[in-house]
Design a protein around this motif. Sequence first.
Motif, short mmCIF file in Angstrom:
data_model
loop_
_atom_site.label_atom_id
_atom_site.label_comp_id
_atom_site.label_asym_id
_atom_site.label_seq_id
_atom_site.Cartn_x
_atom_site.Cartn_y
_atom_site.Cartn_z
N ALA A 187 128.70 31.99 -38.42
CA ALA A 187 130.09 31.53 -38.22
C ALA A 187 130.61 32.02 -36.87
N LEU A 188 130.37 33.30 -36.57
CA LEU A 188 130.85 33.87 -35.30
C LEU A 188 130.18 33.21 -34.10
N SER A 189 128.87 32.96 -34.21
CA SER A 189 128.15 32.29 -33.13
C SER A 189 128.73 30.89 -32.90
N HIS A 190 129.03 30.22 -34.00
CA HIS A 190 129.62 28.87 -33.95
C HIS A 190 130.98 28.90 -33.26
N TYR A 191 131.84 29.86 -33.62
CA TYR A 191 133.17 29.95 -33.02
C TYR A 191 133.09 30.31 -31.53
N ARG A 192 132.24 31.27 -31.20
CA ARG A 192 132.14 31.70 -29.79
C ARG A 192 131.69 30.54 -28.90
N LYS A 193 130.78 29.76 -29.42
CA LYS A 193 130.22 28.65 -28.64
C LYS A 193 131.27 27.59 -28.34
N ASP A 194 132.19 27.38 -29.28
CA ASP A 194 133.13 26.25 -29.15
C ASP A 194 134.58 26.68 -28.95
N ARG A 195 134.81 27.92 -28.55
CA ARG A 195 136.18 28.40 -28.38
C ARG A 195 136.97 27.61 -27.34
N PHE A 196 136.26 27.08 -26.35
CA PHE A 196 136.93 26.36 -25.26
C PHE A 196 137.62 25.09 -25.76
N LEU A 197 137.28 24.62 -26.96
CA LEU A 197 137.88 23.39 -27.49
C LEU A 197 139.30 23.63 -28.03
N ALA A 198 139.71 24.88 -28.15
CA ALA A 198 141.09 25.17 -28.57
C ALA A 198 142.02 24.78 -27.43
N SER A 199 142.86 23.78 -27.67
CA SER A 199 143.63 23.19 -26.58
C SER A 199 145.00 23.83 -26.37
N ASP A 200 145.47 24.65 -27.30
CA ASP A 200 146.77 25.31 -27.13
C ASP A 200 146.76 26.66 -27.85
N SER A 201 147.87 27.37 -27.75
CA SER A 201 147.91 28.73 -28.29
C SER A 201 147.87 28.74 -29.82
N ILE A 202 148.36 27.69 -30.47
CA ILE A 202 148.28 27.63 -31.93
C ILE A 202 146.83 27.53 -32.36
N GLU A 203 146.07 26.66 -31.69
CA GLU A 203 144.65 26.51 -32.02
C GLU A 203 143.87 27.77 -31.66
N GLN A 204 144.22 28.38 -30.51
CA GLN A 204 143.56 29.62 -30.11
C GLN A 204 143.83 30.73 -31.14
N GLY A 205 145.07 30.75 -31.64
CA GLY A 205 145.42 31.72 -32.67
C GLY A 205 144.61 31.51 -33.94
N SER A 206 144.44 30.24 -34.34
CA SER A 206 143.64 29.93 -35.53
C SER A 206 142.20 30.36 -35.35
N MET A 207 141.65 30.10 -34.15
CA MET A 207 140.27 30.47 -33.87
C MET A 207 140.08 31.99 -33.91
N ASN A 208 141.00 32.72 -33.24
CA ASN A 208 140.91 34.19 -33.24
C ASN A 208 141.02 34.75 -34.66
N GLN A 209 141.90 34.16 -35.44
CA GLN A 209 142.08 34.63 -36.81
C GLN A 209 140.80 34.46 -37.61
N GLU A 210 140.14 33.31 -37.46
CA GLU A 210 138.88 33.08 -38.17
C GLU A 210 137.80 34.06 -37.70
N MET A 211 137.75 34.32 -36.40
CA MET A 211 136.76 35.27 -35.88
C MET A 211 137.04 36.67 -36.42
N ALA A 212 138.31 37.05 -36.46
CA ALA A 212 138.69 38.37 -36.97
C ALA A 212 138.26 38.52 -38.43
#
Length: 217
Positions: A27-52
């Motif tokens: 899961a972490l490898s998947h998120y790290r690979k595709d983090r650049f697809l988060a287009s705004d801070s809400i999506e970035q927040g969701s991604m960080n939360q899942e990684m955490a």
Amino acid sequence: AKNSKYAFYSILYVGRTYNEQKNYHQALSHYRKDRFLASDSIEQGSMNQEMALNYYDIKQYDSAKHYLKQILHYPYVRNNRAFRYMLLADLYFDTQQLDSAQHLATEAFRYQPDLRTQLNCNRILVNCASVQNRTNDLQRHMLAYQQCDDSLRRIDSQTKGSIIESMHQTQQKLHSSRAWIWMLLFFLLSLIAASVSYTHLRAHETSLHLVCRLLLE
């Protein structure tokens, strides 16, 4: 823009599937690979939360804290901010930083947490008070925890009751539908039977009978 949104939420879905399968590293490898697809801070927040959450599950608490701290004040959806405070408080408790855990769990209540988040915050506060031997605080937080737990149980019970009632009503409708279908079939068969009888009578009518019937029709 729509396609990028779909792509992003597909990533979250796949990552959560890995998490449910306890495949946290994947899961972490998947998120790290595709983090650049988060287009705004809400999506970035969701991604960080899942990684955490995944770092938390593999007990890499420092990494989990790192990703959560970044997004505490990011724009949020519904009660996400309270949930993030609760997660971070839980991390601090697990690493024996009790004052920080207590502070963050208390702060979470400022952001309209739902009942389950309230329950978890009260659990953290109970644990902190217990470890620190703060008897008065322990009793207060235990009472709050119990109230949340009772409310959740009541809601769960009502939800189950609603589901059972809905199933019962559906069953009744099905029975009514079946009865109506049988009535309709009986009516149609009656019509067919009447039609057959009428046709059978016509086969035996004389010319006079035929004229009389045609005049009547």
